[in-house]
Design a protein around this motif. Structure first.
Motif, PDB file in Angstrom:
ATOM      1  N   SER A 258      30.624 -18.643   4.673  1.00  0.00           N
ATOM      2  CA  SER A 258      30.604 -18.170   6.061  1.00  0.00           C
ATOM      3  C   SER A 258      30.680 -19.306   7.077  1.00  0.00           C
ATOM      4  CB  SER A 258      29.336 -17.335   6.316  1.00  0.00           C
ATOM      5  OG  SER A 258      28.178 -18.161   6.402  1.00  0.00           O
ATOM      6  N   VAL A 259      30.344 -20.548   6.641  1.00  0.00           N
ATOM      7  CA  VAL A 259      30.433 -21.689   7.559  1.00  0.00           C
ATOM      8  C   VAL A 259      31.604 -22.602   7.201  1.00  0.00           C
ATOM      9  CG1 VAL A 259      27.998 -21.656   8.202  1.00  0.00           C
ATOM     10  CG2 VAL A 259      28.719 -22.997   6.217  1.00  0.00           C
ATOM     11  N   GLY A 260      32.487 -22.127   6.324  1.00  0.00           N
ATOM     12  CA  GLY A 260      33.718 -22.861   6.084  1.00  0.00           C
ATOM     13  C   GLY A 260      33.813 -23.654   4.801  1.00  0.00           C
ATOM     14  N   PHE A 261      32.877 -23.473   3.865  1.00  0.00           N
ATOM     15  CA  PHE A 261      32.981 -24.166   2.578  1.00  0.00           C
ATOM     16  C   PHE A 261      33.855 -23.357   1.621  1.00  0.00           C
ATOM     17  CE2 PHE A 261      29.264 -26.361   4.172  1.00  0.00           C
ATOM     18  CZ  PHE A 261      29.418 -27.643   3.666  1.00  0.00           C
ATOM     19  N   LYS A 262      34.697 -24.055   0.852  1.00  0.00           N
ATOM     20  CA  LYS A 262      35.572 -23.417  -0.115  1.00  0.00           C
ATOM     21  C   LYS A 262      35.408 -24.082  -1.484  1.00  0.00           C
ATOM     22  CE  LYS A 262      37.433 -20.743   3.002  1.00  0.00           C
ATOM     23  NZ  LYS A 262      37.143 -19.279   3.012  1.00  0.00           N
ATOM     24  N   SER A 263      35.412 -23.266  -2.538  1.00  0.00           N
ATOM     25  CA  SER A 263      35.280 -23.792  -3.898  1.00  0.00           C
ATOM     26  C   SER A 263      36.563 -24.495  -4.317  1.00  0.00           C
ATOM     27  CB  SER A 263      34.988 -22.662  -4.879  1.00  0.00           C
ATOM     28  OG  SER A 263      33.797 -21.987  -4.537  1.00  0.00           O
ATOM     29  N   TYR A 264      36.417 -25.620  -5.021  1.00  0.00           N
ATOM     30  CA  TYR A 264      37.593 -26.333  -5.512  1.00  0.00           C
ATOM     31  C   TYR A 264      37.453 -26.785  -6.959  1.00  0.00           C
ATOM     32  CZ  TYR A 264      35.019 -30.732  -4.984  1.00  0.00           C
ATOM     33  OH  TYR A 264      34.089 -31.735  -5.108  1.00  0.00           O
ATOM     34  N   HIS A 265      36.253 -26.683  -7.539  1.00  0.00           N
ATOM     35  CA  HIS A 265      36.051 -27.122  -8.917  1.00  0.00           C
ATOM     36  C   HIS A 265      34.805 -26.444  -9.476  1.00  0.00           C
ATOM     37  CE1 HIS A 265      36.512 -29.640 -12.399  1.00  0.00           C
ATOM     38  NE2 HIS A 265      35.300 -30.115 -12.285  1.00  0.00           N
ATOM     39  N   ALA A 266      34.737 -26.331 -10.793  1.00  0.00           N
ATOM     40  CA  ALA A 266      33.589 -25.661 -11.420  1.00  0.00           C
ATOM     41  C   ALA A 266      33.102 -26.434 -12.637  1.00  0.00           C
ATOM     42  CB  ALA A 266      33.973 -24.242 -11.830  1.00  0.00           C
ATOM     43  N   GLN A 267      31.793 -26.353 -12.855  1.00  0.00           N
ATOM     44  CA  GLN A 267      31.154 -26.935 -14.035  1.00  0.00           C
ATOM     45  C   GLN A 267      30.382 -25.837 -14.749  1.00  0.00           C
ATOM     46  OE1 GLN A 267      31.069 -30.321 -14.997  1.00  0.00           O
ATOM     47  NE2 GLN A 267      32.495 -30.869 -13.374  1.00  0.00           N
ATOM     48  N   ASP A 268      30.511 -25.789 -16.062  1.00  0.00           N
ATOM     49  CA  ASP A 268      29.768 -24.822 -16.859  1.00  0.00           C
ATOM     50  C   ASP A 268      28.529 -25.487 -17.443  1.00  0.00           C
ATOM     51  OD1 ASP A 268      31.598 -22.772 -16.440  1.00  0.00           O
ATOM     52  OD2 ASP A 268      32.778 -23.293 -18.206  1.00  0.00           O
ATOM     53  N   TYR A 269      27.436 -24.739 -17.493  1.00  0.00           N
ATOM     54  CA  TYR A 269      26.182 -25.238 -18.059  1.00  0.00           C
ATOM     55  C   TYR A 269      25.790 -24.385 -19.253  1.00  0.00           C
ATOM     56  CZ  TYR A 269      25.449 -28.235 -13.991  1.00  0.00           C
ATOM     57  OH  TYR A 269      25.578 -29.198 -13.021  1.00  0.00           O
ATOM     58  N   TYR A 270      25.368 -25.051 -20.321  1.00  0.00           N
ATOM     59  CA  TYR A 270      24.945 -24.378 -21.542  1.00  0.00           C
ATOM     60  C   TYR A 270      23.534 -24.847 -21.881  1.00  0.00           C
ATOM     61  CZ  TYR A 270      29.926 -23.454 -21.905  1.00  0.00           C
ATOM     62  OH  TYR A 270      31.206 -23.056 -21.645  1.00  0.00           O
ATOM     63  N   GLU A 271      22.662 -23.904 -22.174  1.00  0.00           N
ATOM     64  CA  GLU A 271      21.290 -24.242 -22.524  1.00  0.00           C
ATOM     65  C   GLU A 271      21.208 -24.644 -23.987  1.00  0.00           C
ATOM     66  OE1 GLU A 271      16.771 -22.577 -21.844  1.00  0.00           O
ATOM     67  OE2 GLU A 271      18.455 -21.165 -21.828  1.00  0.00           O
ATOM     68  N   TYR A 272      20.691 -25.833 -24.234  1.00  0.00           N
ATOM     69  CA  TYR A 272      20.527 -26.330 -25.603  1.00  0.00           C
ATOM     70  C   TYR A 272      19.349 -25.599 -26.243  1.00  0.00           C
ATOM     71  CZ  TYR A 272      20.074 -29.641 -29.451  1.00  0.00           C
ATOM     72  OH  TYR A 272      19.996 -30.237 -30.703  1.00  0.00           O
ATOM     73  N   ILE A 273      19.566 -25.012 -27.419  1.00  0.00           N
ATOM     74  CA  ILE A 273      18.503 -24.233 -28.074  1.00  0.00           C
ATOM     75  C   ILE A 273      18.263 -24.726 -29.498  1.00  0.00           C
ATOM     76  CG2 ILE A 273      18.860 -22.165 -26.678  1.00  0.00           C
ATOM     77  CD1 ILE A 273      20.622 -21.053 -28.855  1.00  0.00           C
TER      78      ILE A 273
END
Length: 273
Positions: A258-273
């Motif tokens: 809403s204030v002008g930020f746009k997504s450009y990259h993503a990181q995936d997180y995996y929980e170590y079990i």
């Protein structure tokens, strides 16, 4: 504590891996550059004097994040597995309640490795950049530098907004202030301190971290106005502005958009079990 030579070697290895894989690694360079002395947070593997593998351990109070890489020419030799086992052992010894493995979304090499590691998908985090559009007005909300007297509020925000225990919040904030070069801000609404954020300047960019408003004051537009205020401040200084947000936090995602930020990259997180 990493030496300047080690930091240069890590940066060089990062460039090799990113170019080969077509992705961006999240190595938290602000933290790498300010590691505390006497604590092992980084795990490096050399062959014939050349850095081949690296894993960084990043503590955030109640959790630890791990992110690393191996030179593409030296993969499938067990290097990353050995580094990971060493890093996990250190994290467990420190009493980490959660260990997250951070991998670039869409990385085939990371996905292949994770198929052989005990884990479960946890969440996806988006990097966002302000697109330069005008943001809403910030009247009624101000930002001021944090002082020692704000420590109690900052710790409370870590507990109520990020799930820290009181002990973890206290320790995290003290360590952060001791090693960080970030700008610490308190958000005030109508003269009352109700939130916080940090801004880090690295390589000509400004990054927002730790942005939070007390639950009782949420839903009143305070967060949007605080973001507008920091956008104006950093834009005036000529910094492009970035932040990170969990994809599952739809409310925060909409707020930033809403204030002008746009997504450009993503990181995936995996929980170590």
């Amino acid at each position: 504590m990493l030496t300047r030579k080690q930091l240069e070697e890590i940066k060089g290895l990062q460039a090799v891996c990113e170019e080969a894989g077509g992705f961006k690694l999240k190595l938290n360079w602000d933290m790498l550059a300010s590691r505390p002395q006497g604590r092992k947070d980084d795990f490096l593997h050399y062959e014939e004097g050349r850095l081949i593998g690296f894993i960084g351990l990043y503590g955030f109070g109640n959790k630890v994040e791990l992110c690393g890489m191996v030179d593409p020419a030296f993969r499938r030799k067990g290097i990353f597995s050995r580094l990971l086992n060493e890093a996990v052992a250190v994290a467990e010894k420190r009493g980490a309640r959660q260990i997250l493995l951070n991998a670039p979304a869409g990385s085939e090499s990371a996905r292949a490795f994770l198929n052989h590691v005990p884990n479960r998908y946890f969440m996806t985090e988006y990097q966002m950049k302000w697109n330069g559009t005008s943001s809403p007005a910030s009247e009624g909300v101000t930002l001021r530098p944090s002082t020692d007297g704000d420590h109690e509020l900052e710790a409370r925000l870590e507990v109520e907004c990020f799930g820290f225990t009181e002990e973890e919040a206290d320790s995290f904030n003290k360590e952060l202030r001791a090693i960080s070069n970030e700008d610490f801000y308190i958000i005030e609404s109508e003269g009352k301190p109700v939130g916080k954020m940090r801004v880090d300047h690295l390589d000509g960019e400004a990054w927002i971290y730790g942005f939070a408003v007390l639950p009782h004051y949420q839903g009143r537009g305070i967060g949007r106005k605080a973001l507008s205020a920091i956008i104006a401040k950093e834009d005036q200084k000529g910094y492009p502005l970035f932040l990170e947000v969990e994809a599952k936090n739809a409310h925060a995602l909409r707020l930033y958009e809403s204030v002008g930020f746009k997504s450009y990259h993503a990181q995936d997180y995996y929980e170590y079990i």
